[in-house]
Design a protein around this motif. Structure first.
Motif, PDB file in Angstrom:
ATOM      1  N   PRO A   1     -57.972  24.032  55.967  1.00  0.00           N
ATOM      2  CA  PRO A   1     -58.071  24.069  57.435  1.00  0.00           C
ATOM      3  C   PRO A   1     -57.779  25.427  58.060  1.00  0.00           C
ATOM      4  O   PRO A   1     -58.247  25.710  59.158  1.00  0.00           O
ATOM      5  CB  PRO A   1     -57.035  23.029  57.877  1.00  0.00           C
ATOM      6  CG  PRO A   1     -56.838  22.143  56.700  1.00  0.00           C
ATOM      7  CD  PRO A   1     -57.022  23.009  55.504  1.00  0.00           C
ATOM      8  N   THR A   2     -57.035  26.276  57.372  1.00  0.00           N
ATOM      9  CA  THR A   2     -56.680  27.570  57.958  1.00  0.00           C
ATOM     10  C   THR A   2     -57.659  28.682  57.595  1.00  0.00           C
ATOM     11  O   THR A   2     -57.521  29.807  58.077  1.00  0.00           O
ATOM     12  CB  THR A   2     -55.272  28.001  57.512  1.00  0.00           C
ATOM     13  OG1 THR A   2     -55.256  28.164  56.085  1.00  0.00           O
ATOM     14  CG2 THR A   2     -54.238  26.962  57.925  1.00  0.00           C
ATOM     15  N   GLU A   3     -58.648  28.354  56.758  1.00  0.00           N
ATOM     16  CA  GLU A   3     -59.585  29.380  56.301  1.00  0.00           C
ATOM     17  C   GLU A   3     -60.927  29.255  57.019  1.00  0.00           C
ATOM     18  O   GLU A   3     -61.306  28.176  57.475  1.00  0.00           O
ATOM     19  CB  GLU A   3     -59.813  29.272  54.782  1.00  0.00           C
ATOM     20  CG  GLU A   3     -58.571  29.497  53.936  1.00  0.00           C
ATOM     21  CD  GLU A   3     -58.103  30.939  53.954  1.00  0.00           C
ATOM     22  OE1 GLU A   3     -58.796  31.804  54.533  1.00  0.00           O
ATOM     23  OE2 GLU A   3     -57.016  31.209  53.397  1.00  0.00           O
ATOM     24  N   SER A   4     -61.647  30.356  57.094  1.00  0.00           N
ATOM     25  CA  SER A   4     -62.978  30.344  57.690  1.00  0.00           C
ATOM     26  C   SER A   4     -63.981  29.733  56.725  1.00  0.00           C
ATOM     27  O   SER A   4     -63.747  29.671  55.502  1.00  0.00           O
ATOM     28  CB  SER A   4     -63.421  31.769  58.029  1.00  0.00           C
ATOM     29  OG  SER A   4     -63.650  32.505  56.833  1.00  0.00           O
ATOM     30  N   LEU A   5     -65.112  29.300  57.272  1.00  0.00           N
ATOM     31  CA  LEU A   5     -66.181  28.774  56.432  1.00  0.00           C
ATOM     32  C   LEU A   5     -66.644  29.826  55.422  1.00  0.00           C
ATOM     33  O   LEU A   5     -66.868  29.516  54.250  1.00  0.00           O
ATOM     34  CB  LEU A   5     -67.357  28.335  57.313  1.00  0.00           C
ATOM     35  CG  LEU A   5     -68.632  27.910  56.576  1.00  0.00           C
ATOM     36  CD1 LEU A   5     -68.367  26.731  55.644  1.00  0.00           C
ATOM     37  CD2 LEU A   5     -69.731  27.563  57.584  1.00  0.00           C
ATOM     38  N   GLU A   6     -66.751  31.064  55.865  1.00  0.00           N
ATOM     39  CA  GLU A   6     -67.199  32.129  54.970  1.00  0.00           C
ATOM     40  C   GLU A   6     -66.256  32.281  53.784  1.00  0.00           C
ATOM     41  O   GLU A   6     -66.699  32.387  52.630  1.00  0.00           O
ATOM     42  CB  GLU A   6     -67.295  33.446  55.738  1.00  0.00           C
ATOM     43  CG  GLU A   6     -67.777  34.619  54.894  1.00  0.00           C
ATOM     44  CD  GLU A   6     -67.841  35.904  55.698  1.00  0.00           C
ATOM     45  OE1 GLU A   6     -68.890  36.559  55.658  1.00  0.00           O
ATOM     46  OE2 GLU A   6     -66.843  36.245  56.371  1.00  0.00           O
ATOM     47  N   THR A   7     -64.951  32.266  54.050  1.00  0.00           N
ATOM     48  CA  THR A   7     -63.975  32.421  52.978  1.00  0.00           C
ATOM     49  C   THR A   7     -64.038  31.253  52.003  1.00  0.00           C
ATOM     50  O   THR A   7     -64.028  31.445  50.777  1.00  0.00           O
ATOM     51  CB  THR A   7     -62.558  32.543  53.561  1.00  0.00           C
ATOM     52  OG1 THR A   7     -62.488  33.723  54.358  1.00  0.00           O
ATOM     53  CG2 THR A   7     -61.508  32.621  52.455  1.00  0.00           C
ATOM     54  N   ILE A   8     -64.110  30.035  52.525  1.00  0.00           N
ATOM     55  CA  ILE A   8     -64.184  28.854  51.661  1.00  0.00           C
ATOM     56  C   ILE A   8     -65.437  28.916  50.792  1.00  0.00           C
ATOM     57  O   ILE A   8     -65.393  28.675  49.580  1.00  0.00           O
ATOM     58  CB  ILE A   8     -64.175  27.564  52.499  1.00  0.00           C
ATOM     59  CG1 ILE A   8     -62.844  27.413  53.232  1.00  0.00           C
ATOM     60  CG2 ILE A   8     -64.422  26.343  51.618  1.00  0.00           C
ATOM     61  CD1 ILE A   8     -62.833  26.304  54.277  1.00  0.00           C
ATOM     62  N   TYR A   9     -66.557  29.263  51.418  1.00  0.00           N
ATOM     63  CA  TYR A   9     -67.818  29.335  50.673  1.00  0.00           C
ATOM     64  C   TYR A   9     -67.731  30.378  49.563  1.00  0.00           C
ATOM     65  O   TYR A   9     -68.131  30.127  48.418  1.00  0.00           O
ATOM     66  CB  TYR A   9     -68.965  29.657  51.627  1.00  0.00           C
ATOM     67  CG  TYR A   9     -70.255  29.995  50.915  1.00  0.00           C
ATOM     68  CD1 TYR A   9     -71.067  28.986  50.398  1.00  0.00           C
ATOM     69  CD2 TYR A   9     -70.642  31.319  50.732  1.00  0.00           C
ATOM     70  CE1 TYR A   9     -72.230  29.290  49.725  1.00  0.00           C
ATOM     71  CE2 TYR A   9     -71.802  31.637  50.059  1.00  0.00           C
ATOM     72  CZ  TYR A   9     -72.600  30.621  49.554  1.00  0.00           C
ATOM     73  OH  TYR A   9     -73.744  30.931  48.874  1.00  0.00           O
ATOM     74  N   LEU A  10     -67.217  31.571  49.887  1.00  0.00           N
ATOM     75  CA  LEU A  10     -67.148  32.634  48.889  1.00  0.00           C
ATOM     76  C   LEU A  10     -66.178  32.302  47.764  1.00  0.00           C
ATOM     77  O   LEU A  10     -66.399  32.683  46.613  1.00  0.00           O
ATOM     78  CB  LEU A  10     -66.771  33.955  49.550  1.00  0.00           C
ATOM     79  CG  LEU A  10     -67.843  34.575  50.436  1.00  0.00           C
ATOM     80  CD1 LEU A  10     -67.307  35.805  51.152  1.00  0.00           C
ATOM     81  CD2 LEU A  10     -69.085  34.931  49.627  1.00  0.00           C
ATOM     82  N   GLN A  11     -65.121  31.581  48.087  1.00  0.00           N
ATOM     83  CA  GLN A  11     -64.201  31.159  47.035  1.00  0.00           C
ATOM     84  C   GLN A  11     -64.896  30.217  46.050  1.00  0.00           C
ATOM     85  O   GLN A  11     -64.605  30.235  44.850  1.00  0.00           O
ATOM     86  CB  GLN A  11     -62.987  30.463  47.639  1.00  0.00           C
ATOM     87  CG  GLN A  11     -62.003  31.401  48.318  1.00  0.00           C
ATOM     88  CD  GLN A  11     -60.876  30.663  49.014  1.00  0.00           C
ATOM     89  OE1 GLN A  11     -60.998  29.469  49.317  1.00  0.00           O
ATOM     90  NE2 GLN A  11     -59.795  31.363  49.297  1.00  0.00           N
ATOM     91  N   MET A  12     -65.820  29.425  46.559  1.00  0.00           N
ATOM     92  CA  MET A  12     -66.510  28.465  45.705  1.00  0.00           C
ATOM     93  C   MET A  12     -67.720  29.070  45.001  1.00  0.00           C
ATOM     94  O   MET A  12     -67.928  28.871  43.806  1.00  0.00           O
ATOM     95  CB  MET A  12     -66.968  27.257  46.536  1.00  0.00           C
ATOM     96  CG  MET A  12     -65.860  26.474  47.167  1.00  0.00           C
ATOM     97  SD  MET A  12     -66.484  25.133  48.203  1.00  0.00           S
ATOM     98  CE  MET A  12     -67.182  24.045  46.968  1.00  0.00           C
ATOM     99  N   ALA A  13     -68.536  29.802  45.756  1.00  0.00           N
ATOM    100  CA  ALA A  13     -69.856  30.202  45.258  1.00  0.00           C
ATOM    101  C   ALA A  13     -69.936  31.639  44.770  1.00  0.00           C
ATOM    102  O   ALA A  13     -70.917  32.012  44.134  1.00  0.00           O
ATOM    103  CB  ALA A  13     -70.903  29.987  46.352  1.00  0.00           C
TER     104      ALA A  13
END
Length: 254
Positions: A224-236
């Protein structure tokens, strides 16, 4: 519903898709996300029968694509990632080709073309060759062709890339209206904001493997505290901060 069951695609020894399982419900806008080479275009080309899976099956409402290919293709409007093979045609020639393939009545085709050509601001350009067009105008030509028969299922490979803001807005509105009628839109994109804005569900691919399938809301709720971009880059891909550090180091060494 469209179902991909244990779909694998090999190019020689290279796996483009690895045991992919997806269910895409009617009435949804479904987004395919991933870096270049992740497998998005391979999924789309498999759905429209340009390529065939090495293993596994694809079903449209319980009907196997491999056994009812032509009937299923008539239900699909497809926008490819490149119109290169049609560049020597004019838009009118291309649309006439599409109309003949779908056996559209001339009166219906003329009315539908008038609506779409006006919407996408291509009036007066119908008899120029597609090769003369900008990337955005080529994309509009392909979109009009895909929507000409008013198909149940839209399958669009990077459809918004290169479109001007008005055309992008209009296409997204059409996608939402189509899904609201209980029909299906599948599209690939690199633009996270677009996926967040309009997708009911997404799939994220990495090197041919499915690493996330669900809603954007559920994805954001994982951190919840992270941006969509950060979450996506952590995964992909690389972590966003790592990518920024690497870019900074590269600039330092120039």
């Amino acid at each position: 519903m469209i179902e991909l069951k244990h779909v694998n695609k090999m190019y020689g020894q290279q796996a483009a898709l690895k045991d992919l399982n997806l269910s895409i419900k009617s009435g949804q806008i479904f987004g395919l996300l991933g870096h270049n080479g992740a497998g998005k275009s391979t999924v789309i080309k498999s759905l429209v029968s340009i390529i065939q899976p090495t293993h596994g099956s694809i079903e449209f409402d319980g009907v196997d694509l491999a056994t009812e290919r032509l009937a299923i293709k008539r239900r699909i409007g497809y926008v490819a990632d490149s119109p290169d093979i049609f560049l020597q045609l004019t838009p009118n020639e291309y649309w006439q080709l599409i109309g003949a393939a779908y056996e559209l009545a001339p009166d219906y085709q003329a009315k539908r073309l008038d609506e779409l050509v006006t919407l996408f601001d291509l009036n007066g350009k119908e008899n120029e060759t597609i090769a003369e067009f900008s990337h955005g105008m080529r994309e509009k030509t392909m979109i009009i062709g895909a929507l000409l028969s008013d198909p149940d299922i839209w399958i669009l490979d990077e459809p918004i890339q290169g479109l001007d803001p008005q055309a992008a807005f209009d296409l997204k509105a059409l996608m939402k209206a189509h899904a609201a009628k209980g029909k299906t839109v599948i599209f690939s994109t690199h633009v996270l904001d677009t996926a967040q804005e309009i997708c009911d569900e997404i799939a994220i691919l990495k090197k041919g493997e499915l690493i996330y399938n669900g809603t954007m809301t559920d994805l954001l709720a994982t951190q919840p505290t992270e941006s969509l971009e950060t979450i996506y880059l952590q995964m992909a891909g690389r972590h966003g901060n790592d990518a920024a550090t690497m870019a900074s180091e590269a600039l330092t060494h120039e």
